[in-house]
Motif scaffolding. Structure first.
Motif, PDB file in Angstrom:
ATOM      1  N   ILE A  39       0.857  -1.193   0.000  1.00 59.50           N
ATOM      2  CA  ILE A  39       0.000   0.000   0.000  1.00 59.50           C
ATOM      3  C   ILE A  39       0.887   1.236   0.000  1.00 59.50           C
ATOM      4  O   ILE A  39       1.774   1.378   0.852  1.00 59.50           O
ATOM      5  CB  ILE A  39      -0.919   0.030   1.239  1.00 59.50           C
ATOM      6  N   TYR A  40       0.658   2.131  -0.950  1.00 57.53           N
ATOM      7  CA  TYR A  40       1.414   3.387  -1.052  1.00 57.53           C
ATOM      8  C   TYR A  40       0.501   4.523  -0.625  1.00 57.53           C
ATOM      9  O   TYR A  40      -0.639   4.617  -1.082  1.00 57.53           O
ATOM     10  CB  TYR A  40       1.883   3.598  -2.491  1.00 57.53           C
ATOM     11  N   VAL A  41       0.986   5.393   0.267  1.00 56.21           N
ATOM     12  CA  VAL A  41       0.177   6.489   0.812  1.00 56.21           C
ATOM     13  C   VAL A  41       0.761   7.822   0.375  1.00 56.21           C
ATOM     14  O   VAL A  41       1.972   8.055   0.500  1.00 56.21           O
ATOM     15  CB  VAL A  41       0.125   6.425   2.350  1.00 56.21           C
ATOM     16  N   ALA A  42      -0.095   8.716  -0.132  1.00 60.17           N
ATOM     17  CA  ALA A  42       0.352  10.037  -0.588  1.00 60.17           C
ATOM     18  C   ALA A  42      -0.760  11.053  -0.367  1.00 60.17           C
ATOM     19  O   ALA A  42      -1.897  10.684  -0.055  1.00 60.17           O
ATOM     20  CB  ALA A  42       0.747   9.989  -2.063  1.00 60.17           C
ATOM     21  N   LEU A  43      -0.435  12.324  -0.536  1.00 58.42           N
ATOM     22  CA  LEU A  43      -1.445  13.363  -0.392  1.00 58.42           C
ATOM     23  C   LEU A  43      -2.288  13.480  -1.660  1.00 58.42           C
ATOM     24  O   LEU A  43      -3.506  13.621  -1.593  1.00 58.42           O
ATOM     25  CB  LEU A  43      -0.803  14.713  -0.070  1.00 58.42           C
ATOM     26  N   ASP A  44      -1.634  13.418  -2.825  1.00 64.24           N
ATOM     27  CA  ASP A  44      -2.311  13.568  -4.118  1.00 64.24           C
ATOM     28  C   ASP A  44      -1.895  12.458  -5.063  1.00 64.24           C
ATOM     29  O   ASP A  44      -0.750  11.991  -5.019  1.00 64.24           O
ATOM     30  CB  ASP A  44      -1.963  14.922  -4.757  1.00 64.24           C
ATOM     31  N   ALA A  45      -2.809  12.096  -5.944  1.00 58.64           N
ATOM     32  CA  ALA A  45      -2.507  11.083  -6.965  1.00 58.64           C
ATOM     33  C   ALA A  45      -1.931  11.777  -8.199  1.00 58.64           C
ATOM     34  O   ALA A  45      -2.549  11.844  -9.259  1.00 58.64           O
ATOM     35  CB  ALA A  45      -3.762  10.290  -7.323  1.00 58.64           C
ATOM     36  N   THR A  46      -0.722  12.303  -8.063  1.00 53.00           N
ATOM     37  CA  THR A  46      -0.052  12.952  -9.180  1.00 53.00           C
ATOM     38  C   THR A  46       0.580  11.905 -10.088  1.00 53.00           C
ATOM     39  O   THR A  46       0.680  10.723  -9.728  1.00 53.00           O
ATOM     40  CB  THR A  46       1.039  13.902  -8.675  1.00 53.00           C
ATOM     41  N   ASP A  47       1.040  12.339 -11.254  1.00 51.04           N
ATOM     42  CA  ASP A  47       1.750  11.421 -12.158  1.00 51.04           C
ATOM     43  C   ASP A  47       2.971  10.827 -11.458  1.00 51.04           C
ATOM     44  O   ASP A  47       3.242   9.623 -11.564  1.00 51.04           O
ATOM     45  CB  ASP A  47       2.195  12.164 -13.423  1.00 51.04           C
ATOM     46  N   ASP A  59      -0.049  -2.377  -4.787  1.00 53.84           N
ATOM     47  CA  ASP A  59      -1.331  -2.914  -5.237  1.00 53.84           C
ATOM     48  C   ASP A  59      -2.463  -1.917  -4.976  1.00 53.84           C
ATOM     49  O   ASP A  59      -3.506  -1.976  -5.624  1.00 53.84           O
ATOM     50  CB  ASP A  59      -1.648  -4.210  -4.490  1.00 53.84           C
ATOM     51  N   LEU A  60      -2.235  -1.019  -4.004  1.00 57.25           N
ATOM     52  CA  LEU A  60      -3.257  -0.057  -3.609  1.00 57.25           C
ATOM     53  C   LEU A  60      -2.603   1.287  -3.322  1.00 57.25           C
ATOM     54  O   LEU A  60      -1.589   1.354  -2.626  1.00 57.25           O
ATOM     55  CB  LEU A  60      -3.995  -0.550  -2.355  1.00 57.25           C
ATOM     56  N   LEU A  61      -3.183   2.339  -3.874  1.00 62.34           N
ATOM     57  CA  LEU A  61      -2.761   3.710  -3.598  1.00 62.34           C
ATOM     58  C   LEU A  61      -3.834   4.376  -2.754  1.00 62.34           C
ATOM     59  O   LEU A  61      -5.016   4.360  -3.117  1.00 62.34           O
ATOM     60  CB  LEU A  61      -2.562   4.486  -4.906  1.00 62.34           C
ATOM     61  N   VAL A  62      -3.443   4.945  -1.614  1.00 63.15           N
ATOM     62  CA  VAL A  62      -4.366   5.667  -0.741  1.00 63.15           C
ATOM     63  C   VAL A  62      -3.916   7.118  -0.682  1.00 63.15           C
ATOM     64  O   VAL A  62      -2.765   7.404  -0.332  1.00 63.15           O
ATOM     65  CB  VAL A  62      -4.381   5.070   0.683  1.00 63.15           C
ATOM     66  N   THR A  63      -4.806   8.047  -1.042  1.00 61.56           N
ATOM     67  CA  THR A  63      -4.478   9.469  -0.974  1.00 61.56           C
ATOM     68  C   THR A  63      -5.524  10.219  -0.163  1.00 61.56           C
ATOM     69  O   THR A  63      -6.622   9.717   0.081  1.00 61.56           O
ATOM     70  CB  THR A  63      -4.390  10.123  -2.367  1.00 61.56           C
ATOM     71  N   HIS A  64      -5.146  11.421   0.216  1.00 63.33           N
ATOM     72  CA  HIS A  64      -6.084  12.308   0.909  1.00 63.33           C
ATOM     73  C   HIS A  64      -7.007  12.985  -0.104  1.00 63.33           C
ATOM     74  O   HIS A  64      -8.228  12.857  -0.040  1.00 63.33           O
ATOM     75  CB  HIS A  64      -5.307  13.344   1.712  1.00 63.33           C
TER      76      HIS A  64
END
Length: 268
Positions: A39-47, A59-64
């Motif tokens: 699981i990758y965690v970030a503030l924004d789903a940027t390029d 496998d999973l991206l979690v953003t705010h």
């Protein structure tokens, strides 16, 4: 562990029902049945974030912040949102956003705790009454931002230094008299124009927030409340490490990686 299992863990404490009506939270791209090991965690789903998540094998991206806010009639490579959605789907990365539901439950308190505010209270109440994830006799009173008090009154200029230290910032923008003492603080990570009236109504000496416009800033100062604009990212990047720690505590069998702190602009 499946994606839906991770979603259940997230929604155990950050129910989607807390989100504002205009918001778009939850699983935005992908399959609930997808196996999740990273699981990758970030503030924004940027390029850049999507590419880094893919390189790491997420496998999973979690953003705010949600990548998709309003309805999309087509998903193509002709616009940047469509390209990102296609990139996630092509790489088989599920994508989950938790925005104002996280703001209501956690973000304001997290920021207020960093500032060591005492006698905290909700700044803008958005949830008052019974919530599905509360017990029968437990009443919810949650909302956006927090108010509280510094240990003692300090000049606005010293408060600015305190904010910079608490959030590891190089600079802030300030509206108000730098020598005027401030004691009661309102803090609203993200964009705080909409809570100016709430902060004034709660007799805050200063509002600490982001995305403050020229007119809103000088008008607030004219009404006796200073504004410290620490930037949208500058106050909200704390989501990333906090969510990483939450997932690591609640989930076994999946690795969690937090995106590095990287402000989206530079001061020259």
């Amino acid at each position: 562990m499946l994606c839906k299992d991770v979603m259940a863990v997230l929604e155990e404490n950050f129910a989607r029902s807390y989100a504002m009506d205009w918001d778009n939270v939850g699983l935005l791209v992908g399959r609930e049945e997808k196996p999740v090991r990273r699981i990758y965690v970030a503030l924004d789903a940027t390029d850049e974030v999507i590419d880094e998540a893919a390189r790491w094998g997420a496998d999973l991206l979690v953003t705010h912040h949600p990548l998709i806010f309003s309805g999309m009639k087509r998903i193509t490579g002709q616009d940047f949102i469509g390209r990102r959605v296609l990139s996630l789907a092509r790489r088989d990365i599920a994508y989950y956003a938790m925005h104002t539901n996280y703001d209501v439950v956690r973000m304001g308190k997290l920021a207020a705790d960093r500032l060591k505010l005492m006698r905290q209270d909700v700044l803008e109440v958005t949830c008052e009454g019974q919530q599905p994830d509360h017990g029968e006799n437990e009443v919810c009173r949650e909302g956006i931002g927090r108010t509280g008090y510094l240990a003692e009154p300090v000049p606005l200029e010293d408060c600015c230094e305190w904010v910079k230290k608490a959030f590891s910032l190089e600079a802030v923008r300030v509206f108000g008299d730098l020598k005027k003492p401030v004691h009661k603080v309102a803090v609203c990570p993200g964009s705080g124009k909409s809570v100016i009236r709430d902060a004034l109504g709660r007799s805050a000496d200063v509002l600490i927030t982001g995305d403050m416009g020229h007119h809103e800033g000088i008008d607030a100062a004219a009404q006796g409340m200073a504004v410290i604009d620490a930037g949208h990212y500058g106050l909200e990047y704390i989501f990333v490490e906090d969510m990483k720690e939450y997932l690591q505590e609640k989930i076994t069998g999946a690795e969690v990686l937090a995106a590095p702190v990287k402000h989206p602009y530079v001061n020259l």
